[in-house]
Design a protein around this motif. Structure first.
Motif, short mmCIF file in Angstrom:
data_model
loop_
_atom_site.label_atom_id
_atom_site.label_comp_id
_atom_site.label_asym_id
_atom_site.label_seq_id
_atom_site.Cartn_x
_atom_site.Cartn_y
_atom_site.Cartn_z
N SER A 1 0.82 -1.21 0.00
CA SER A 1 0.00 0.00 0.00
C SER A 1 0.85 1.26 0.00
O SER A 1 1.95 1.27 0.58
CB SER A 1 -0.89 0.03 1.25
N ALA A 2 0.34 2.31 -0.63
CA ALA A 2 0.92 3.63 -0.44
C ALA A 2 0.68 4.04 1.01
O ALA A 2 -0.37 3.73 1.59
CB ALA A 2 0.30 4.64 -1.38
N SER A 3 1.65 4.73 1.59
CA SER A 3 1.53 5.08 3.00
C SER A 3 2.41 6.29 3.29
O SER A 3 3.26 6.66 2.47
CB SER A 3 1.93 3.90 3.89
N GLY A 4 2.22 6.87 4.46
CA GLY A 4 3.04 8.02 4.77
C GLY A 4 2.85 8.54 6.17
O GLY A 4 2.05 8.02 6.95
N TRP A 5 3.62 9.56 6.45
CA TRP A 5 3.53 10.30 7.70
C TRP A 5 3.09 11.72 7.40
O TRP A 5 3.62 12.36 6.47
CB TRP A 5 4.88 10.34 8.41
N TYR A 6 2.14 12.19 8.17
CA TYR A 6 1.63 13.55 8.05
C TYR A 6 1.77 14.23 9.42
O TYR A 6 1.93 13.56 10.44
CB TYR A 6 0.15 13.55 7.66
N ARG A 7 1.68 15.55 9.41
CA ARG A 7 1.68 16.27 10.68
C ARG A 7 0.70 17.44 10.62
O ARG A 7 0.38 17.94 9.54
CB ARG A 7 3.09 16.76 11.03
N GLN A 8 0.28 17.83 11.80
CA GLN A 8 -0.71 18.91 11.89
C GLN A 8 -0.49 19.70 13.16
O GLN A 8 -0.25 19.13 14.24
CB GLN A 8 -2.12 18.31 11.87
N THR A 9 -0.58 21.01 13.03
CA THR A 9 -0.54 21.91 14.18
C THR A 9 -1.90 22.58 14.31
O THR A 9 -2.66 22.65 13.33
CB THR A 9 0.57 22.96 14.03
N PRO A 10 -2.23 23.07 15.48
CA PRO A 10 -3.56 23.67 15.69
C PRO A 10 -3.85 24.79 14.69
O PRO A 10 -3.01 25.68 14.48
CB PRO A 10 -3.48 24.20 17.12
N GLY A 11 -4.99 24.72 14.07
CA GLY A 11 -5.41 25.75 13.13
C GLY A 11 -4.86 25.60 11.73
O GLY A 11 -5.17 26.42 10.86
N GLU A 12 -4.04 24.57 11.53
CA GLU A 12 -3.44 24.36 10.22
C GLU A 12 -3.95 23.06 9.61
O GLU A 12 -4.44 22.17 10.30
CB GLU A 12 -1.92 24.30 10.33
N GLN A 13 -3.79 22.97 8.29
CA GLN A 13 -4.17 21.73 7.62
C GLN A 13 -3.09 20.67 7.83
O GLN A 13 -1.91 20.98 8.03
CB GLN A 13 -4.34 21.99 6.12
N ARG A 14 -3.52 19.44 7.78
CA ARG A 14 -2.59 18.32 7.86
C ARG A 14 -1.71 18.33 6.61
O ARG A 14 -2.21 18.48 5.49
CB ARG A 14 -3.36 17.01 7.98
N GLU A 15 -0.40 18.16 6.81
CA GLU A 15 0.51 18.19 5.67
C GLU A 15 1.33 16.90 5.61
O GLU A 15 1.66 16.30 6.63
CB GLU A 15 1.46 19.39 5.76
N LEU A 16 1.65 16.52 4.38
CA LEU A 16 2.48 15.35 4.17
C LEU A 16 3.92 15.66 4.57
O LEU A 16 4.48 16.67 4.15
CB LEU A 16 2.42 14.92 2.71
N VAL A 17 4.51 14.78 5.34
CA VAL A 17 5.91 14.90 5.73
C VAL A 17 6.77 14.00 4.86
O VAL A 17 7.77 14.43 4.29
CB VAL A 17 6.09 14.53 7.21
N ALA A 18 6.39 12.74 4.76
CA ALA A 18 7.14 11.76 3.98
C ALA A 18 6.22 10.61 3.65
O ALA A 18 5.31 10.30 4.43
CB ALA A 18 8.35 11.26 4.76
N GLY A 19 6.46 9.97 2.50
CA GLY A 19 5.57 8.89 2.13
C GLY A 19 6.17 7.93 1.13
O GLY A 19 7.21 8.20 0.53
N PHE A 20 5.50 6.79 1.01
CA PHE A 20 5.80 5.79 0.00
C PHE A 20 4.70 5.83 -1.05
O PHE A 20 3.52 5.73 -0.73
CB PHE A 20 5.83 4.38 0.61
#
Length: 114
Positions: free
Chosen positions: A31-50
């Protein structure tokens, strides 16, 4: 699919952390997969992925500092984070794309102090 993220914590700037994400009901190797991160008030963003073809991609802000990897036998995905900066502080989520939808872990908090 259930994803369980762990490994977050409080670290000083310049330090390192390794996040882990274990999966059940789905295989990281297929499967495609990844790590995302989010701070309060911001959209979730991709950090790294396969991608589905197993190639990797990184956000520009983490290139050269973060490394994503997978242990297929353990069905676990990792994010090694080095040279951490205060702006890396966020709630980090692991993700798997399977059967036409995204599955998310519960998030693990990373806090980098200056």
């Amino acid at each position: 699919v259930q994803l369980q993220a762990s490994g977050g914590g409080l670290v000083q700037a310049g330090g390192s952390l390794r996040l882990s994400c274990s999966a059940s009901g789905g295989r990281f190797g297929y499967s495609a997969s990844g790590w995302y991160r989010q701070t309060p008030g911001e959209q979730r963003e991709l950090v790294a992925g396969f991608h589905a073809d197993r190639t990797t991609h990184y956000a520009d802000s983490v290139k050269g500092r973060f490394t994503i990897s997978r242990d297929i036998r353990a069905n676990t995905m990792y994010l090694q984070m080095n040279s951490l900066k205060p702006e890396d502080s966020a709630l980090y989520y692991c993700q798997m794309f399977r059967n036409g939808r995204d599955y998310w872990g519960q998030g693990t908090q990373v806090t980098v102090s200056s």
